[in-house]
Write a protein that holds these residues in place. Structure first.
Motif, PDB file in Angstrom:
ATOM      1  N   PRO A 190       8.178  -0.078  12.348  1.00 58.47           N
ATOM      2  CA  PRO A 190       7.063  -1.023  12.231  1.00 58.47           C
ATOM      3  C   PRO A 190       5.905  -0.477  11.404  1.00 58.47           C
ATOM      4  CG  PRO A 190       7.903  -1.012  14.471  1.00 58.47           C
ATOM      5  CD  PRO A 190       8.591   0.105  13.742  1.00 58.47           C
ATOM      6  N   ARG A 191       5.660   0.825  11.452  1.00 58.24           N
ATOM      7  CA  ARG A 191       4.598   1.417  10.649  1.00 58.24           C
ATOM      8  C   ARG A 191       4.956   1.345   9.164  1.00 58.24           C
ATOM      9  NH1 ARG A 191       2.892   7.097  13.342  1.00 58.24           N
ATOM     10  NH2 ARG A 191       1.084   6.776  11.984  1.00 58.24           N
ATOM     11  N   PHE A 192       6.233   1.526   8.851  1.00 57.89           N
ATOM     12  CA  PHE A 192       6.646   1.457   7.452  1.00 57.89           C
ATOM     13  C   PHE A 192       6.376   0.071   6.885  1.00 57.89           C
ATOM     14  CE2 PHE A 192      10.238   4.645   8.623  1.00 57.89           C
ATOM     15  CZ  PHE A 192       9.285   5.626   8.845  1.00 57.89           C
ATOM     16  N   ARG A 193       6.668  -0.951   7.679  1.00 55.37           N
ATOM     17  CA  ARG A 193       6.443  -2.315   7.188  1.00 55.37           C
ATOM     18  C   ARG A 193       4.956  -2.560   6.956  1.00 55.37           C
ATOM     19  NH1 ARG A 193      10.840  -3.052  10.632  1.00 55.37           N
ATOM     20  NH2 ARG A 193       9.600  -3.517  12.473  1.00 55.37           N
ATOM     21  N   GLU A 194       4.116  -1.991   7.799  1.00 57.67           N
ATOM     22  CA  GLU A 194       2.672  -2.102   7.602  1.00 57.67           C
ATOM     23  C   GLU A 194       2.255  -1.408   6.303  1.00 57.67           C
ATOM     24  OE1 GLU A 194      -1.463  -0.380   9.582  1.00 57.67           O
ATOM     25  OE2 GLU A 194       0.370  -0.431  10.785  1.00 57.67           O
ATOM     26  N   PHE A 195       2.802  -0.229   6.045  1.00 58.20           N
ATOM     27  CA  PHE A 195       2.480   0.494   4.820  1.00 58.20           C
ATOM     28  C   PHE A 195       2.897  -0.312   3.591  1.00 58.20           C
ATOM     29  CE2 PHE A 195       3.193   4.648   7.367  1.00 58.20           C
ATOM     30  CZ  PHE A 195       1.885   4.609   7.832  1.00 58.20           C
ATOM     31  N   VAL A 196       4.067  -0.928   3.667  1.00 55.18           N
ATOM     32  CA  VAL A 196       4.572  -1.722   2.549  1.00 55.18           C
ATOM     33  C   VAL A 196       3.632  -2.879   2.257  1.00 55.18           C
ATOM     34  CG1 VAL A 196       6.399  -3.342   1.878  1.00 55.18           C
ATOM     35  CG2 VAL A 196       7.001  -1.103   2.793  1.00 55.18           C
ATOM     36  N   LEU A 205      -7.726  -6.604  -1.908  1.00 50.50           N
ATOM     37  CA  LEU A 205      -8.694  -6.121  -0.937  1.00 50.50           C
ATOM     38  C   LEU A 205      -9.766  -5.283  -1.635  1.00 50.50           C
ATOM     39  CD1 LEU A 205      -6.337  -4.931   1.949  1.00 50.50           C
ATOM     40  CD2 LEU A 205      -7.869  -6.910   1.997  1.00 50.50           C
ATOM     41  N   PRO A 206     -11.010  -5.317  -1.156  1.00 47.12           N
ATOM     42  CA  PRO A 206     -12.047  -4.450  -1.718  1.00 47.12           C
ATOM     43  C   PRO A 206     -11.639  -2.990  -1.569  1.00 47.12           C
ATOM     44  CG  PRO A 206     -12.987  -6.031  -0.168  1.00 47.12           C
ATOM     45  CD  PRO A 206     -11.505  -6.149  -0.045  1.00 47.12           C
ATOM     46  N   PRO A 207     -12.016  -2.141  -2.525  1.00 48.42           N
ATOM     47  CA  PRO A 207     -11.628  -0.722  -2.451  1.00 48.42           C
ATOM     48  C   PRO A 207     -12.009  -0.056  -1.135  1.00 48.42           C
ATOM     49  CG  PRO A 207     -12.563  -1.221  -4.603  1.00 48.42           C
ATOM     50  CD  PRO A 207     -12.755  -2.453  -3.761  1.00 48.42           C
ATOM     51  N   GLU A 208     -13.132  -0.474  -0.542  1.00 50.11           N
ATOM     52  CA  GLU A 208     -13.541   0.156   0.716  1.00 50.11           C
ATOM     53  C   GLU A 208     -12.595  -0.197   1.869  1.00 50.11           C
ATOM     54  OE1 GLU A 208     -16.278  -3.465   0.034  1.00 50.11           O
ATOM     55  OE2 GLU A 208     -15.402  -1.822  -1.134  1.00 50.11           O
ATOM     56  N   ARG A 210      -9.082  -1.192   1.031  1.00 52.80           N
ATOM     57  CA  ARG A 210      -7.767  -0.750   0.564  1.00 52.80           C
ATOM     58  C   ARG A 210      -7.633   0.773   0.635  1.00 52.80           C
ATOM     59  NH1 ARG A 210      -3.283  -2.369  -2.074  1.00 52.80           N
ATOM     60  NH2 ARG A 210      -2.500  -1.165  -3.847  1.00 52.80           N
ATOM     61  N   GLY A 211      -8.716   1.485   0.296  1.00 52.26           N
ATOM     62  CA  GLY A 211      -8.675   2.942   0.301  1.00 52.26           C
ATOM     63  C   GLY A 211      -8.272   3.530   1.643  1.00 52.26           C
ATOM     64  N   PRO A 212      -8.960   3.163   2.726  1.00 51.36           N
ATOM     65  CA  PRO A 212      -8.572   3.697   4.045  1.00 51.36           C
ATOM     66  C   PRO A 212      -7.140   3.340   4.447  1.00 51.36           C
ATOM     67  CG  PRO A 212     -10.796   2.808   4.126  1.00 51.36           C
ATOM     68  CD  PRO A 212     -10.229   2.426   2.792  1.00 51.36           C
ATOM     69  N   ARG A 213      -6.674   2.164   4.036  1.00 53.41           N
ATOM     70  CA  ARG A 213      -5.297   1.798   4.376  1.00 53.41           C
ATOM     71  C   ARG A 213      -4.304   2.730   3.675  1.00 53.41           C
ATOM     72  NH1 ARG A 213      -4.540  -4.735   4.928  1.00 53.41           N
ATOM     73  NH2 ARG A 213      -6.423  -5.172   6.129  1.00 53.41           N
ATOM     74  N   MET A 214      -4.588   3.064   2.420  1.00 57.09           N
ATOM     75  CA  MET A 214      -3.709   3.976   1.714  1.00 57.09           C
ATOM     76  C   MET A 214      -3.832   5.391   2.272  1.00 57.09           C
ATOM     77  SD  MET A 214      -2.114   1.930  -0.106  1.00 57.09           S
ATOM     78  CE  MET A 214      -1.088   3.130  -0.957  1.00 57.09           C
ATOM     79  N   GLU A 215      -5.034   5.765   2.686  1.00 55.57           N
ATOM     80  CA  GLU A 215      -5.210   7.081   3.298  1.00 55.57           C
ATOM     81  C   GLU A 215      -4.423   7.180   4.603  1.00 55.57           C
ATOM     82  OE1 GLU A 215      -9.270   8.246   3.665  1.00 55.57           O
ATOM     83  OE2 GLU A 215      -9.716   7.869   1.548  1.00 55.57           O
ATOM     84  N   LEU A 217      -1.536   5.792   5.126  1.00 55.19           N
ATOM     85  CA  LEU A 217      -0.168   6.083   4.697  1.00 55.19           C
ATOM     86  C   LEU A 217      -0.015   7.565   4.387  1.00 55.19           C
ATOM     87  CD1 LEU A 217       2.666   5.668   3.475  1.00 55.19           C
ATOM     88  CD2 LEU A 217       1.541   4.845   1.388  1.00 55.19           C
ATOM     89  N   PHE A 218      -0.928   8.093   3.564  1.00 53.29           N
ATOM     90  CA  PHE A 218      -0.779   9.485   3.154  1.00 53.29           C
ATOM     91  C   PHE A 218      -1.042  10.439   4.326  1.00 53.29           C
ATOM     92  CE2 PHE A 218      -0.771   7.618  -1.018  1.00 53.29           C
ATOM     93  CZ  PHE A 218       0.067   8.464  -1.733  1.00 53.29           C
ATOM     94  N   GLY A 219      -1.879  10.025   5.262  1.00 57.64           N
ATOM     95  CA  GLY A 219      -2.055  10.833   6.460  1.00 57.64           C
ATOM     96  C   GLY A 219      -0.762  10.926   7.258  1.00 57.64           C
ATOM     97  N   TYR A 220      -0.051   9.807   7.366  1.00 54.10           N
ATOM     98  CA  TYR A 220       1.240   9.811   8.051  1.00 54.10           C
ATOM     99  C   TYR A 220       2.230  10.726   7.334  1.00 54.10           C
ATOM    100  CZ  TYR A 220       5.814   8.259   9.667  1.00 54.10           C
ATOM    101  OH  TYR A 220       7.106   8.237  10.159  1.00 54.10           O
ATOM    102  N   LEU A 221       2.255  10.615   5.998  1.00 53.03           N
ATOM    103  CA  LEU A 221       3.176  11.447   5.237  1.00 53.03           C
ATOM    104  C   LEU A 221       2.864  12.929   5.418  1.00 53.03           C
ATOM    105  CD1 LEU A 221       3.427   9.363   1.941  1.00 53.03           C
ATOM    106  CD2 LEU A 221       5.072   9.469   3.822  1.00 53.03           C
TER     107      LEU A 221
END
Length: 424
Positions: A190-196, A205-208, A210-215, A217-221
């Motif tokens: 389920p987390r993978f689908r959220e990342f996708v 999405l505004p960068p403020e 979108r940025g945390p959402r991508m972070e 993902l990378f935090g999980y990685l």
């Protein structure tokens, strides 16, 4: 520096915060006034059915333009899409998802998700590093577990009159396969689908936000990488952690970026292809009945589904101002490489707008063109074939329960998000 030193949490987070700024543009959504001059691949009408739009543009304006996203182009002829895909001198791959943020020039030649975001000459070496993990022989080892998993999914749905083939079947298959290859916990699906969805459908999405959402993902990685550093095993993550390029271990962002690529691109593209194939068979009884009666026809049918319903559109960034094929492109303009549009160009394919499941000559572009052609095509084909084989074996009779209830993903990877099928 030890492997563990490269992946210290504090240093990794510092690098995330201090990445060079790119160019941010205002998010632009809303109805399209004219697809030739104001197109948007993020609008619901494009997601629902882009093919008539693409056909119309190919006739009257084969290279469409929009001011949205800070300026973007959309070629719809096969020859134009191919020309850009092969032209690495004038078009950069440092970002392959159109959004309201352009990464800076300093991001090249590596990009955020190598090798798909990489330019030559770095691209060649980064891609070569991955290829041994995606050969036919390596992929074949995944097939028994993939087949067993497909059966287990249908076992859990047995007795239901209506099955959401996207949510309850297609979406789970590549999620499990990629998790197994990377050595990630299968319960994290389920987390993978959220990342996708964050990566591919949150482009406005505004960068403020979108940025945390991508972070995230990378935090999980990073968590997974550190676990593999502490507990090495025989999987793709450990392979990347220990891999060397130019005589030294990969940089942390290279490892994490490649893992992000495999996790996102490897999941959504394949579940979209599986879902679109089942959607076609549900609404086309003659093709479904023929495949059930002639299972040997499946390989050619698969290639036709990939051509007709190609899920992936990639992007490039224009390197310098130039006049190209009759239009004036500016530096840092986006260019959407619509492989779906290229695959339906009548100048390239006979009966391009028809799905011909026994098509003999089918040099489609569903896996891309040029140096960035999908390195995981063998894996995707295996997953698609096994998913369809198991479904047709177990559920030979099915149709759309409610055509209006089918929904499609917006953005650059198009496939069914909901697909209710009536069984029997």
């Amino acid at each position: 520096m030890t492997v563990d030193d490269r992946f210290q949490q504090q240093e990794f987070e510092k690098r995330m915060r201090n990445r060079p700024d790119g160019v941010r543009n205002e998010a632009v959504t809303g109805p399209v006034s004219d697809w030739a001059t104001d197109f948007s691949h993020t609008e619901p009408e494009w997601a629902a059915d882009p093919y008539p739009i693409q056909d119309d543009l190919r006739q009257r304006c084969p290279i469409a333009h929009t001011d949205r996203f800070g300026g973007a182009w959309l070629p719809t002829r096969y020859e134009d899409v191919a020309a850009i895909a092969y032209d690495t001198e004038r078009f950069s791959s440092r970002s392959i998802i159109v959004s309201n943020f352009r990464p800076p020039l300093e991001a090249a030649p590596v990009g955020g998700t190598p090798p798909i975001s990489s330019d030559p000459p770095f691209h060649h070496d980064a891609r070569k590093l991955l290829l041994p993990m995606f050969t036919k022989s390596v992929v074949s080892r995944q097939e028994p577990a993939t087949r067993a998993f497909c059966h287990s999914l249908l076992d859990a749905l047995e007795g239901q009159d209506v099955i959401d083939a996207a949510r309850d079947y297609a979406q789970h298959i590549p999620t499990r396969v990629i998790a197994d290859m990377l050595g990630f916990p299968p319960e994290d699906g389920p987390r993978f689908r959220e990342f996708v969805e964050n990566a591919l459908e949150g482009v406005n999405l505004p960068p403020e936000e979108r940025g945390p959402r991508m972070e995230k993902l990378f935090g999980y990685l990073l968590e997974q990488i550190r676990d593999h550093v502490d507990n090495p095993r025989d999987d793709l993550t450990t392979y990347l952690v220990n891999a060397e390029l130019y005589g030294r271990k990969l940089e942390p962002f290279h490892v994490a970026g490649t893992m992000a690529l495999l996790l996102i691109a490897g999941i959504d593209t394949t579940w979209s292809a599986i879902g679109a194939s089942l959607w076609h068979l549900a609404r086309t009884p003659a093709d479904r009945e023929r495949l059930v009666a002639e299972p040997a026809l499946l390989p050619s049918a698969m290639e036709e589904f990939l051509r007709a319903y190609a899920p992936v559109t990639m992007a490039r960034l224009v390197k310098e101002d130039m006049h190209w094929h009759g239009v004036d492109m500016k530096a840092d303009d986006w260019v959407l490489l619509s492989f779906p549009a290229a695959n339906r160009d009548p100048a390239q394919f006979d009966r391009a707008d028809e799905v011909v499941i026994d098509r003999e000559v089918n040099r489609h572009a569903a896996f891309g063109l040029g140096i960035h052609r999908c390195a995981g095509s063998h894996l995707a084909r295996m997953e698609l074939r096994v998913a369809l084989e198991v479904w047709l074996e177990r559920i030979p009779v099915f149709g759309l329960d409610d055509p209006a209830a089918v929904t499609w993903a917006t953005g650059q990877v198009r496939g069914p998000r909901t697909l209710p099928l009536r069984i029997g």
